[in-house]
Design an enzyme around this catalytic site. Structure first.
Site, short mmCIF file in Angstrom:
data_model
loop_
_atom_site.label_atom_id
_atom_site.label_comp_id
_atom_site.label_asym_id
_atom_site.label_seq_id
_atom_site.Cartn_x
_atom_site.Cartn_y
_atom_site.Cartn_z
N GLY A 16 1.04 -1.28 -0.08
CA GLY A 16 0.01 -0.05 -0.02
C GLY A 16 0.87 1.23 0.17
N GLN B 19 3.25 9.94 1.13
CA GLN B 19 4.45 9.27 1.13
C GLN B 19 5.28 9.76 -0.08
OE1 GLN B 19 2.40 5.33 2.04
NE2 GLN B 19 4.31 5.17 3.05
N CYS C 267 5.40 -0.08 6.92
CA CYS C 267 5.38 1.06 6.39
C CYS C 267 6.48 1.54 5.42
CB CYS C 267 5.10 2.30 7.14
SG CYS C 267 4.59 4.06 6.42
N LEU C 268 6.34 1.79 4.06
CA LEU C 268 7.50 2.21 3.37
C LEU C 268 8.07 3.36 3.90
CD1 LEU C 268 5.87 1.23 -0.19
CD2 LEU C 268 7.91 0.14 1.03
N HIS D 95 -4.60 2.13 7.46
CA HIS D 95 -3.14 2.67 7.59
C HIS D 95 -3.07 3.79 6.57
CE1 HIS D 95 1.37 1.87 7.65
NE2 HIS D 95 1.38 2.34 6.66
N GLU D 96 -3.28 3.58 5.15
CA GLU D 96 -3.15 4.38 4.23
C GLU D 96 -4.02 5.78 4.50
OE1 GLU D 96 -0.59 3.84 2.69
OE2 GLU D 96 -0.40 1.55 2.78
N HIS E 183 -2.37 8.06 6.61
CA HIS E 183 -1.21 8.87 5.79
C HIS E 183 -1.94 10.04 5.33
CE1 HIS E 183 2.47 6.49 5.88
NE2 HIS E 183 1.97 5.49 5.63
C1 QAP Z 1 0.77 -0.63 4.85
O1 QAP Z 1 3.10 -0.82 4.20
C2 QAP Z 1 0.48 -1.80 5.49
O2 QAP Z 1 9.76 -1.87 6.44
C3 QAP Z 1 1.67 -1.16 3.81
O3 QAP Z 1 11.67 -2.89 4.70
C4 QAP Z 1 1.55 -3.02 6.24
O4 QAP Z 1 3.68 -1.89 2.14
C5 QAP Z 1 -0.58 -2.31 6.13
C6 QAP Z 1 7.75 -2.41 3.31
C7 QAP Z 1 1.41 -4.01 6.97
C8 QAP Z 1 -0.81 -3.51 7.04
C9 QAP Z 1 0.18 -4.18 7.38
C10 QAP Z 1 8.06 -2.07 4.80
C11 QAP Z 1 8.63 -2.78 2.48
C12 QAP Z 1 6.36 -2.41 2.93
C13 QAP Z 1 9.33 -2.13 5.02
C14 QAP Z 1 3.93 -1.64 3.29
C15 QAP Z 1 10.38 -2.53 4.12
C16 QAP Z 1 10.11 -2.85 2.80
C17 QAP Z 1 5.22 -1.70 3.62
CO CO Z 2 2.46 3.42 5.46
#
Ligand code: QAP
Ligand code: CO
Length: 168
Positions: free
Chosen positions: A46, A51, A92-93, A134-135, A138
């Protein structure tokens, strides 16, 4: 197509409240495509426009294994249907390398526009429900680390600041 730069915590620009999209036009569709490209390139599920330093209410999500189920949410409106909390290990990215358990309402309704400007409604559960909440956070300048203890949040902030200094 273009890869966009992802802002990282504690960048103050992540605290900006995004504005509604007035017209879903080709410029918005280009942003959506660039956001998908950026999200897939970073192995995310997401991404919110905030971001990538675009302060308009646009979200892209793909929680599929095959990475072939694009979900676009423009001007999303959320209603909590079931206040029972569900906890999930979120990442989270914009907070790379850190995961923490967060509780959010289990069942929500989301009304939004797709990339063609058409209104739709979904009632997601599970990972999709977590991800949409979550999004949307943001777009309101909120991060998942706002829900954890200040001690943990400061520890994450210090580690990321140190990495950012090393990169500079
Ligand atoms: C939000 O997050 C989310 O730490 C989206 O090193 C995440 O796409 C909602 C990511 C989990 C619900 C559950 C994170 C990639 C990606 C990192 C993401 C990383 C590489 C996170
Ligand atoms: Co995020």
């Amino acid at each position: 197509m273009a890869l966009l730069e992802i802002l990282e915590f504690p960048d103050p620009r992540l605290r900006t409240k995004a504005q509604p999209v007035a017209d879903v036009d080709d410029k918005i569709r280009q942003i959506v495509e660039d956001m998908f490209e950026t999200m897939y390139d970073s192995k995310g599920i997401g991404l919110a426009a905030t971001q990538v330093n675009i302060h308009q209410r646009i979200i892209v999500i793909d929680i599929s294994e095959e990475k072939n189920e694009k979900n676009v949410f423009i001007n999303p409106q959320i209603t909590i249907l079931d206040d029972v909390p569900d906890s999930y290990d979120e990442g989270c990215l914009s907070v790379p390398g850190f995961y923490e358990t967060v509780e959010r309402p289990k069942k929500v309704r989301v009304e939004a526009l797709n990339q063609n400007g058409e209104a739709f409604t979904i009632e997601p559960e599970g990972l999709l429900a977590v991800c949409i909440q979550h999004e949307i956070d943001h777009l309101d300048g909120k991060l998942f680390v706002d829900y954890i203890s200040p001690i943990k949040r400061n520890r994450i902030r210090k580690k990321l600041e140190k990495q950012h200094r090393a990169q500079a």
